[in-house]
Design an enzyme around this catalytic site. Structure first.
Site, short mmCIF file in Angstrom:
data_model
loop_
_atom_site.label_atom_id
_atom_site.label_comp_id
_atom_site.label_asym_id
_atom_site.label_seq_id
_atom_site.Cartn_x
_atom_site.Cartn_y
_atom_site.Cartn_z
N HIS A 1 0.84 -1.20 0.00
CA HIS A 1 0.00 0.00 0.00
C HIS A 1 0.88 1.25 0.00
O HIS A 1 1.35 1.71 1.04
CB HIS A 1 -0.91 -0.05 1.25
CG HIS A 1 -1.91 1.04 1.32
ND1 HIS A 1 -2.39 1.54 2.51
CD2 HIS A 1 -2.53 1.75 0.35
CE1 HIS A 1 -3.27 2.50 2.27
NE2 HIS A 1 -3.36 2.65 0.97
N ASN B 1 -0.18 8.45 -1.64
CA ASN B 1 -0.25 9.42 -2.73
C ASN B 1 0.26 10.80 -2.29
O ASN B 1 -0.18 11.29 -1.26
CB ASN B 1 -1.74 9.52 -3.14
CG ASN B 1 -1.95 10.40 -4.35
OD1 ASN B 1 -1.07 10.57 -5.17
ND2 ASN B 1 -3.13 10.98 -4.44
N1 LIG Z 1 -5.31 7.80 -4.91
C1 LIG Z 1 -4.89 7.55 -3.68
O1 LIG Z 1 -4.75 8.46 -2.85
C2 LIG Z 1 -4.58 6.14 -3.26
C3 LIG Z 1 -3.70 5.93 -2.17
C4 LIG Z 1 -3.36 4.62 -1.83
C5 LIG Z 1 -3.91 3.55 -2.51
N2 LIG Z 1 -4.79 3.79 -3.54
C6 LIG Z 1 -5.34 2.62 -4.24
O2 LIG Z 1 -4.65 2.48 -5.48
C7 LIG Z 1 -5.55 1.94 -6.47
C8 LIG Z 1 -5.60 2.87 -7.67
O3 LIG Z 1 -6.02 4.14 -7.23
P1 LIG Z 1 -5.85 5.44 -8.16
O4 LIG Z 1 -6.13 6.60 -7.28
O5 LIG Z 1 -4.58 5.36 -8.90
O6 LIG Z 1 -7.08 5.23 -9.16
P2 LIG Z 1 -7.29 5.93 -10.59
O7 LIG Z 1 -8.75 6.02 -10.75
O8 LIG Z 1 -6.46 7.16 -10.71
O9 LIG Z 1 -6.70 4.83 -11.60
C9 LIG Z 1 -7.23 3.56 -11.72
C10 LIG Z 1 -6.86 3.03 -13.10
O10 LIG Z 1 -7.27 1.67 -13.17
C11 LIG Z 1 -7.68 1.43 -14.50
N3 LIG Z 1 -8.49 0.22 -14.51
C12 LIG Z 1 -9.74 0.03 -14.06
N4 LIG Z 1 -10.12 -1.24 -14.24
C13 LIG Z 1 -9.08 -1.88 -14.83
C14 LIG Z 1 -8.85 -3.21 -15.27
N5 LIG Z 1 -9.79 -4.15 -15.16
N6 LIG Z 1 -7.66 -3.51 -15.82
C15 LIG Z 1 -6.71 -2.56 -15.96
N7 LIG Z 1 -6.86 -1.30 -15.56
C16 LIG Z 1 -8.03 -0.96 -14.99
C17 LIG Z 1 -8.44 2.69 -14.88
O11 LIG Z 1 -8.54 2.83 -16.30
C18 LIG Z 1 -7.55 3.76 -14.25
O12 LIG Z 1 -6.58 4.23 -15.15
C19 LIG Z 1 -6.89 1.74 -5.77
O13 LIG Z 1 -6.94 0.43 -5.29
C20 LIG Z 1 -6.81 2.72 -4.60
O14 LIG Z 1 -7.61 2.37 -3.52
C21 LIG Z 1 -5.13 5.05 -3.94
#
Ligand SMILES: NC(=O)c1ccc[n+]([C@@H]2O[C@H](COP(=O)([O-])OP(=O)(O)OC[C@H]3O[C@@H](n4cnc5c(N)ncnc54)[C@H](O)[C@@H]3O)[C@@H](O)[C@H]2O)c1
Length: 299
Positions: free
Chosen positions: A176, A179
């Site tokens: 984990h 960001n």
């Molecule tokens: N943004 C944050 O602050 C944060 C912090 C820690 C963890 N996370 C976790 O990281 C992960 C991603 O978050 P994010 O903020 O980057 O999301 P985001 O929405 O910016 O990006 C997600 C990406 O996943 C792609 N996607 C969706 N379904 C898919 C599939 N079946 N195959 C391939 N690609 C697919 C989408 O097209 C998108 O580009 C999540 O699990 C989130 O909980 C996010």
């Protein structure tokens, strides 16, 4: 502990791009494959990465050669490029391509939805080498559950109880990152109930090589970080609701979905979303990342 030679990052959103960047620039993983089901996300993400690298170079934090080399180690994989190299209309051509290119570790950073992640883990288990580490960057979804999905991907003859099933589930782990990934120092590593010691150590070694400090959390909803953070944020909203705090007390990056997941996962009333939080979701005021930030005053 050996680092991956070929890392795959699934999802080229905010987190996936950051993870691909630190894996290439800091950990110097020789090949970083970047896959997203939406090719425009890869294009956008790589443009953003180029800007980050150029900024690092202009500030003297990274040499031009290192930035160029880091960028050169990243290879885009799209569904269309994958299906042209495998059988036509293959829904999982991308996973097969990651396997064929020798991916020995994956960090899944796709959208935070259980059904999406389960589908990805099923495809990864089916198509990648039997000793690849399968990691998820999820903020709140159970690693134990994703390990179960991976075993399902092996087909109906493999069960969670037999050796092949156990070995597959043992390769699933949570990593984990926070960001923005290049800036935040911490990476929480989460073993599911089935995760093997070797997998845990490989995940930790990878995070350290990416320049992170590592903490370990059990596989509980929200892990340690969000279990601590979310009640705090919910309290801030309740303070606003009751008029005892100003809007500045509220962290606008509030992650509403995680709050729900914590409550669903624990049924502990301390995680119940406040009434106002629900209303804000109803109104579509989802915060900075969604582009909709509204200020509410109860004074
Ligand atoms: N943004 C944050 O602050 C944060 C912090 C820690 C963890 N996370 C976790 O990281 C992960 C991603 O978050 P994010 O903020 O980057 O999301 P985001 O929405 O910016 O990006 C997600 C990406 O996943 C792609 N996607 C969706 N379904 C898919 C599939 N079946 N195959 C391939 N690609 C697919 C989408 O097209 C998108 O580009 C999540 O699990 C989130 O909980 C996010």
């Amino acid at each position: 502990m050996a680092l991956p030679r070929v890392l795959s990052v699934i999802g080229a959103g905010q987190m996936g791009i950051g993870i691909a960047l630190v894996a290439s620039l800091r950990a110097k993983i020789p090949t970083v494959l970047l896959y997203d089901r939406d090719p425009s996300q890869i294009t956008k993400g790589l443009e953003f990465m180029d800007k980050l690298l150029a900024k690092d170079v202009s500030k003297g934090k990274t040499s031009e050669d290192d930035a160029k080399a880091a960028r050169g180690r990243i290879i885009s994989i799209t569904s269309s490029s994958a299906s042209s190299s495998t059988s036509n209309n293959d829904e999982f051509g991308w996973a097969r391509e990651l396997g064929e290119r020798g991916s020995d570790m994956v960090v899944e950073a796709a959208s935070e939805r259980l059904s999406i992640k389960e589908g990805i883990f099923r495809a990864l288990a089916k198509n990648l080498s039997k000793d690849a580490v399968l990691a998820s960057n999820t903020s709140s979804i159970s690693i134990t559950k994703l390990a179960g999905a991976a075993v399902e991907g092996l087909g109906s003859t493999i069960s969670k109880a037999n050796e092949e099933g156990k070995s597959c589930a043992g390769r699933v782990v949570g990593v984990h990152f926070f960001n923005p990934v290049p800036v935040m120092k911490l990476c929480e590593v989460i073993p599911g109930l089935q995760t093997s010691e070797v997998t845990l150590e490989r995940a930790k070694a990878f995070a350290v090589a990416c320049g992170k400090e590592v903490s370990t959390s059990k596989d509980v909803p929200g892990f340690v970080s969000n279990a601590l953070l979310m009640p705090f944020l919910n309290e801030a909203i309740m303070c606003l609701e009751s008029g005892t705090a100003t809007r500045d007390d509220i962290d606008k990056t509030l992650r509403l979905a995680i709050q729900e997941t914590l409550y669903e996962g624990t049924r502990d009333s301390k995680y119940r979303p406040s009434v106002l939080l629900g209303r804000m979701v109803d109104a579509g005021w989802l915060g900075k990342k969604s582009g909709v930030v509204e200020f509410i005053s109860f004074a």
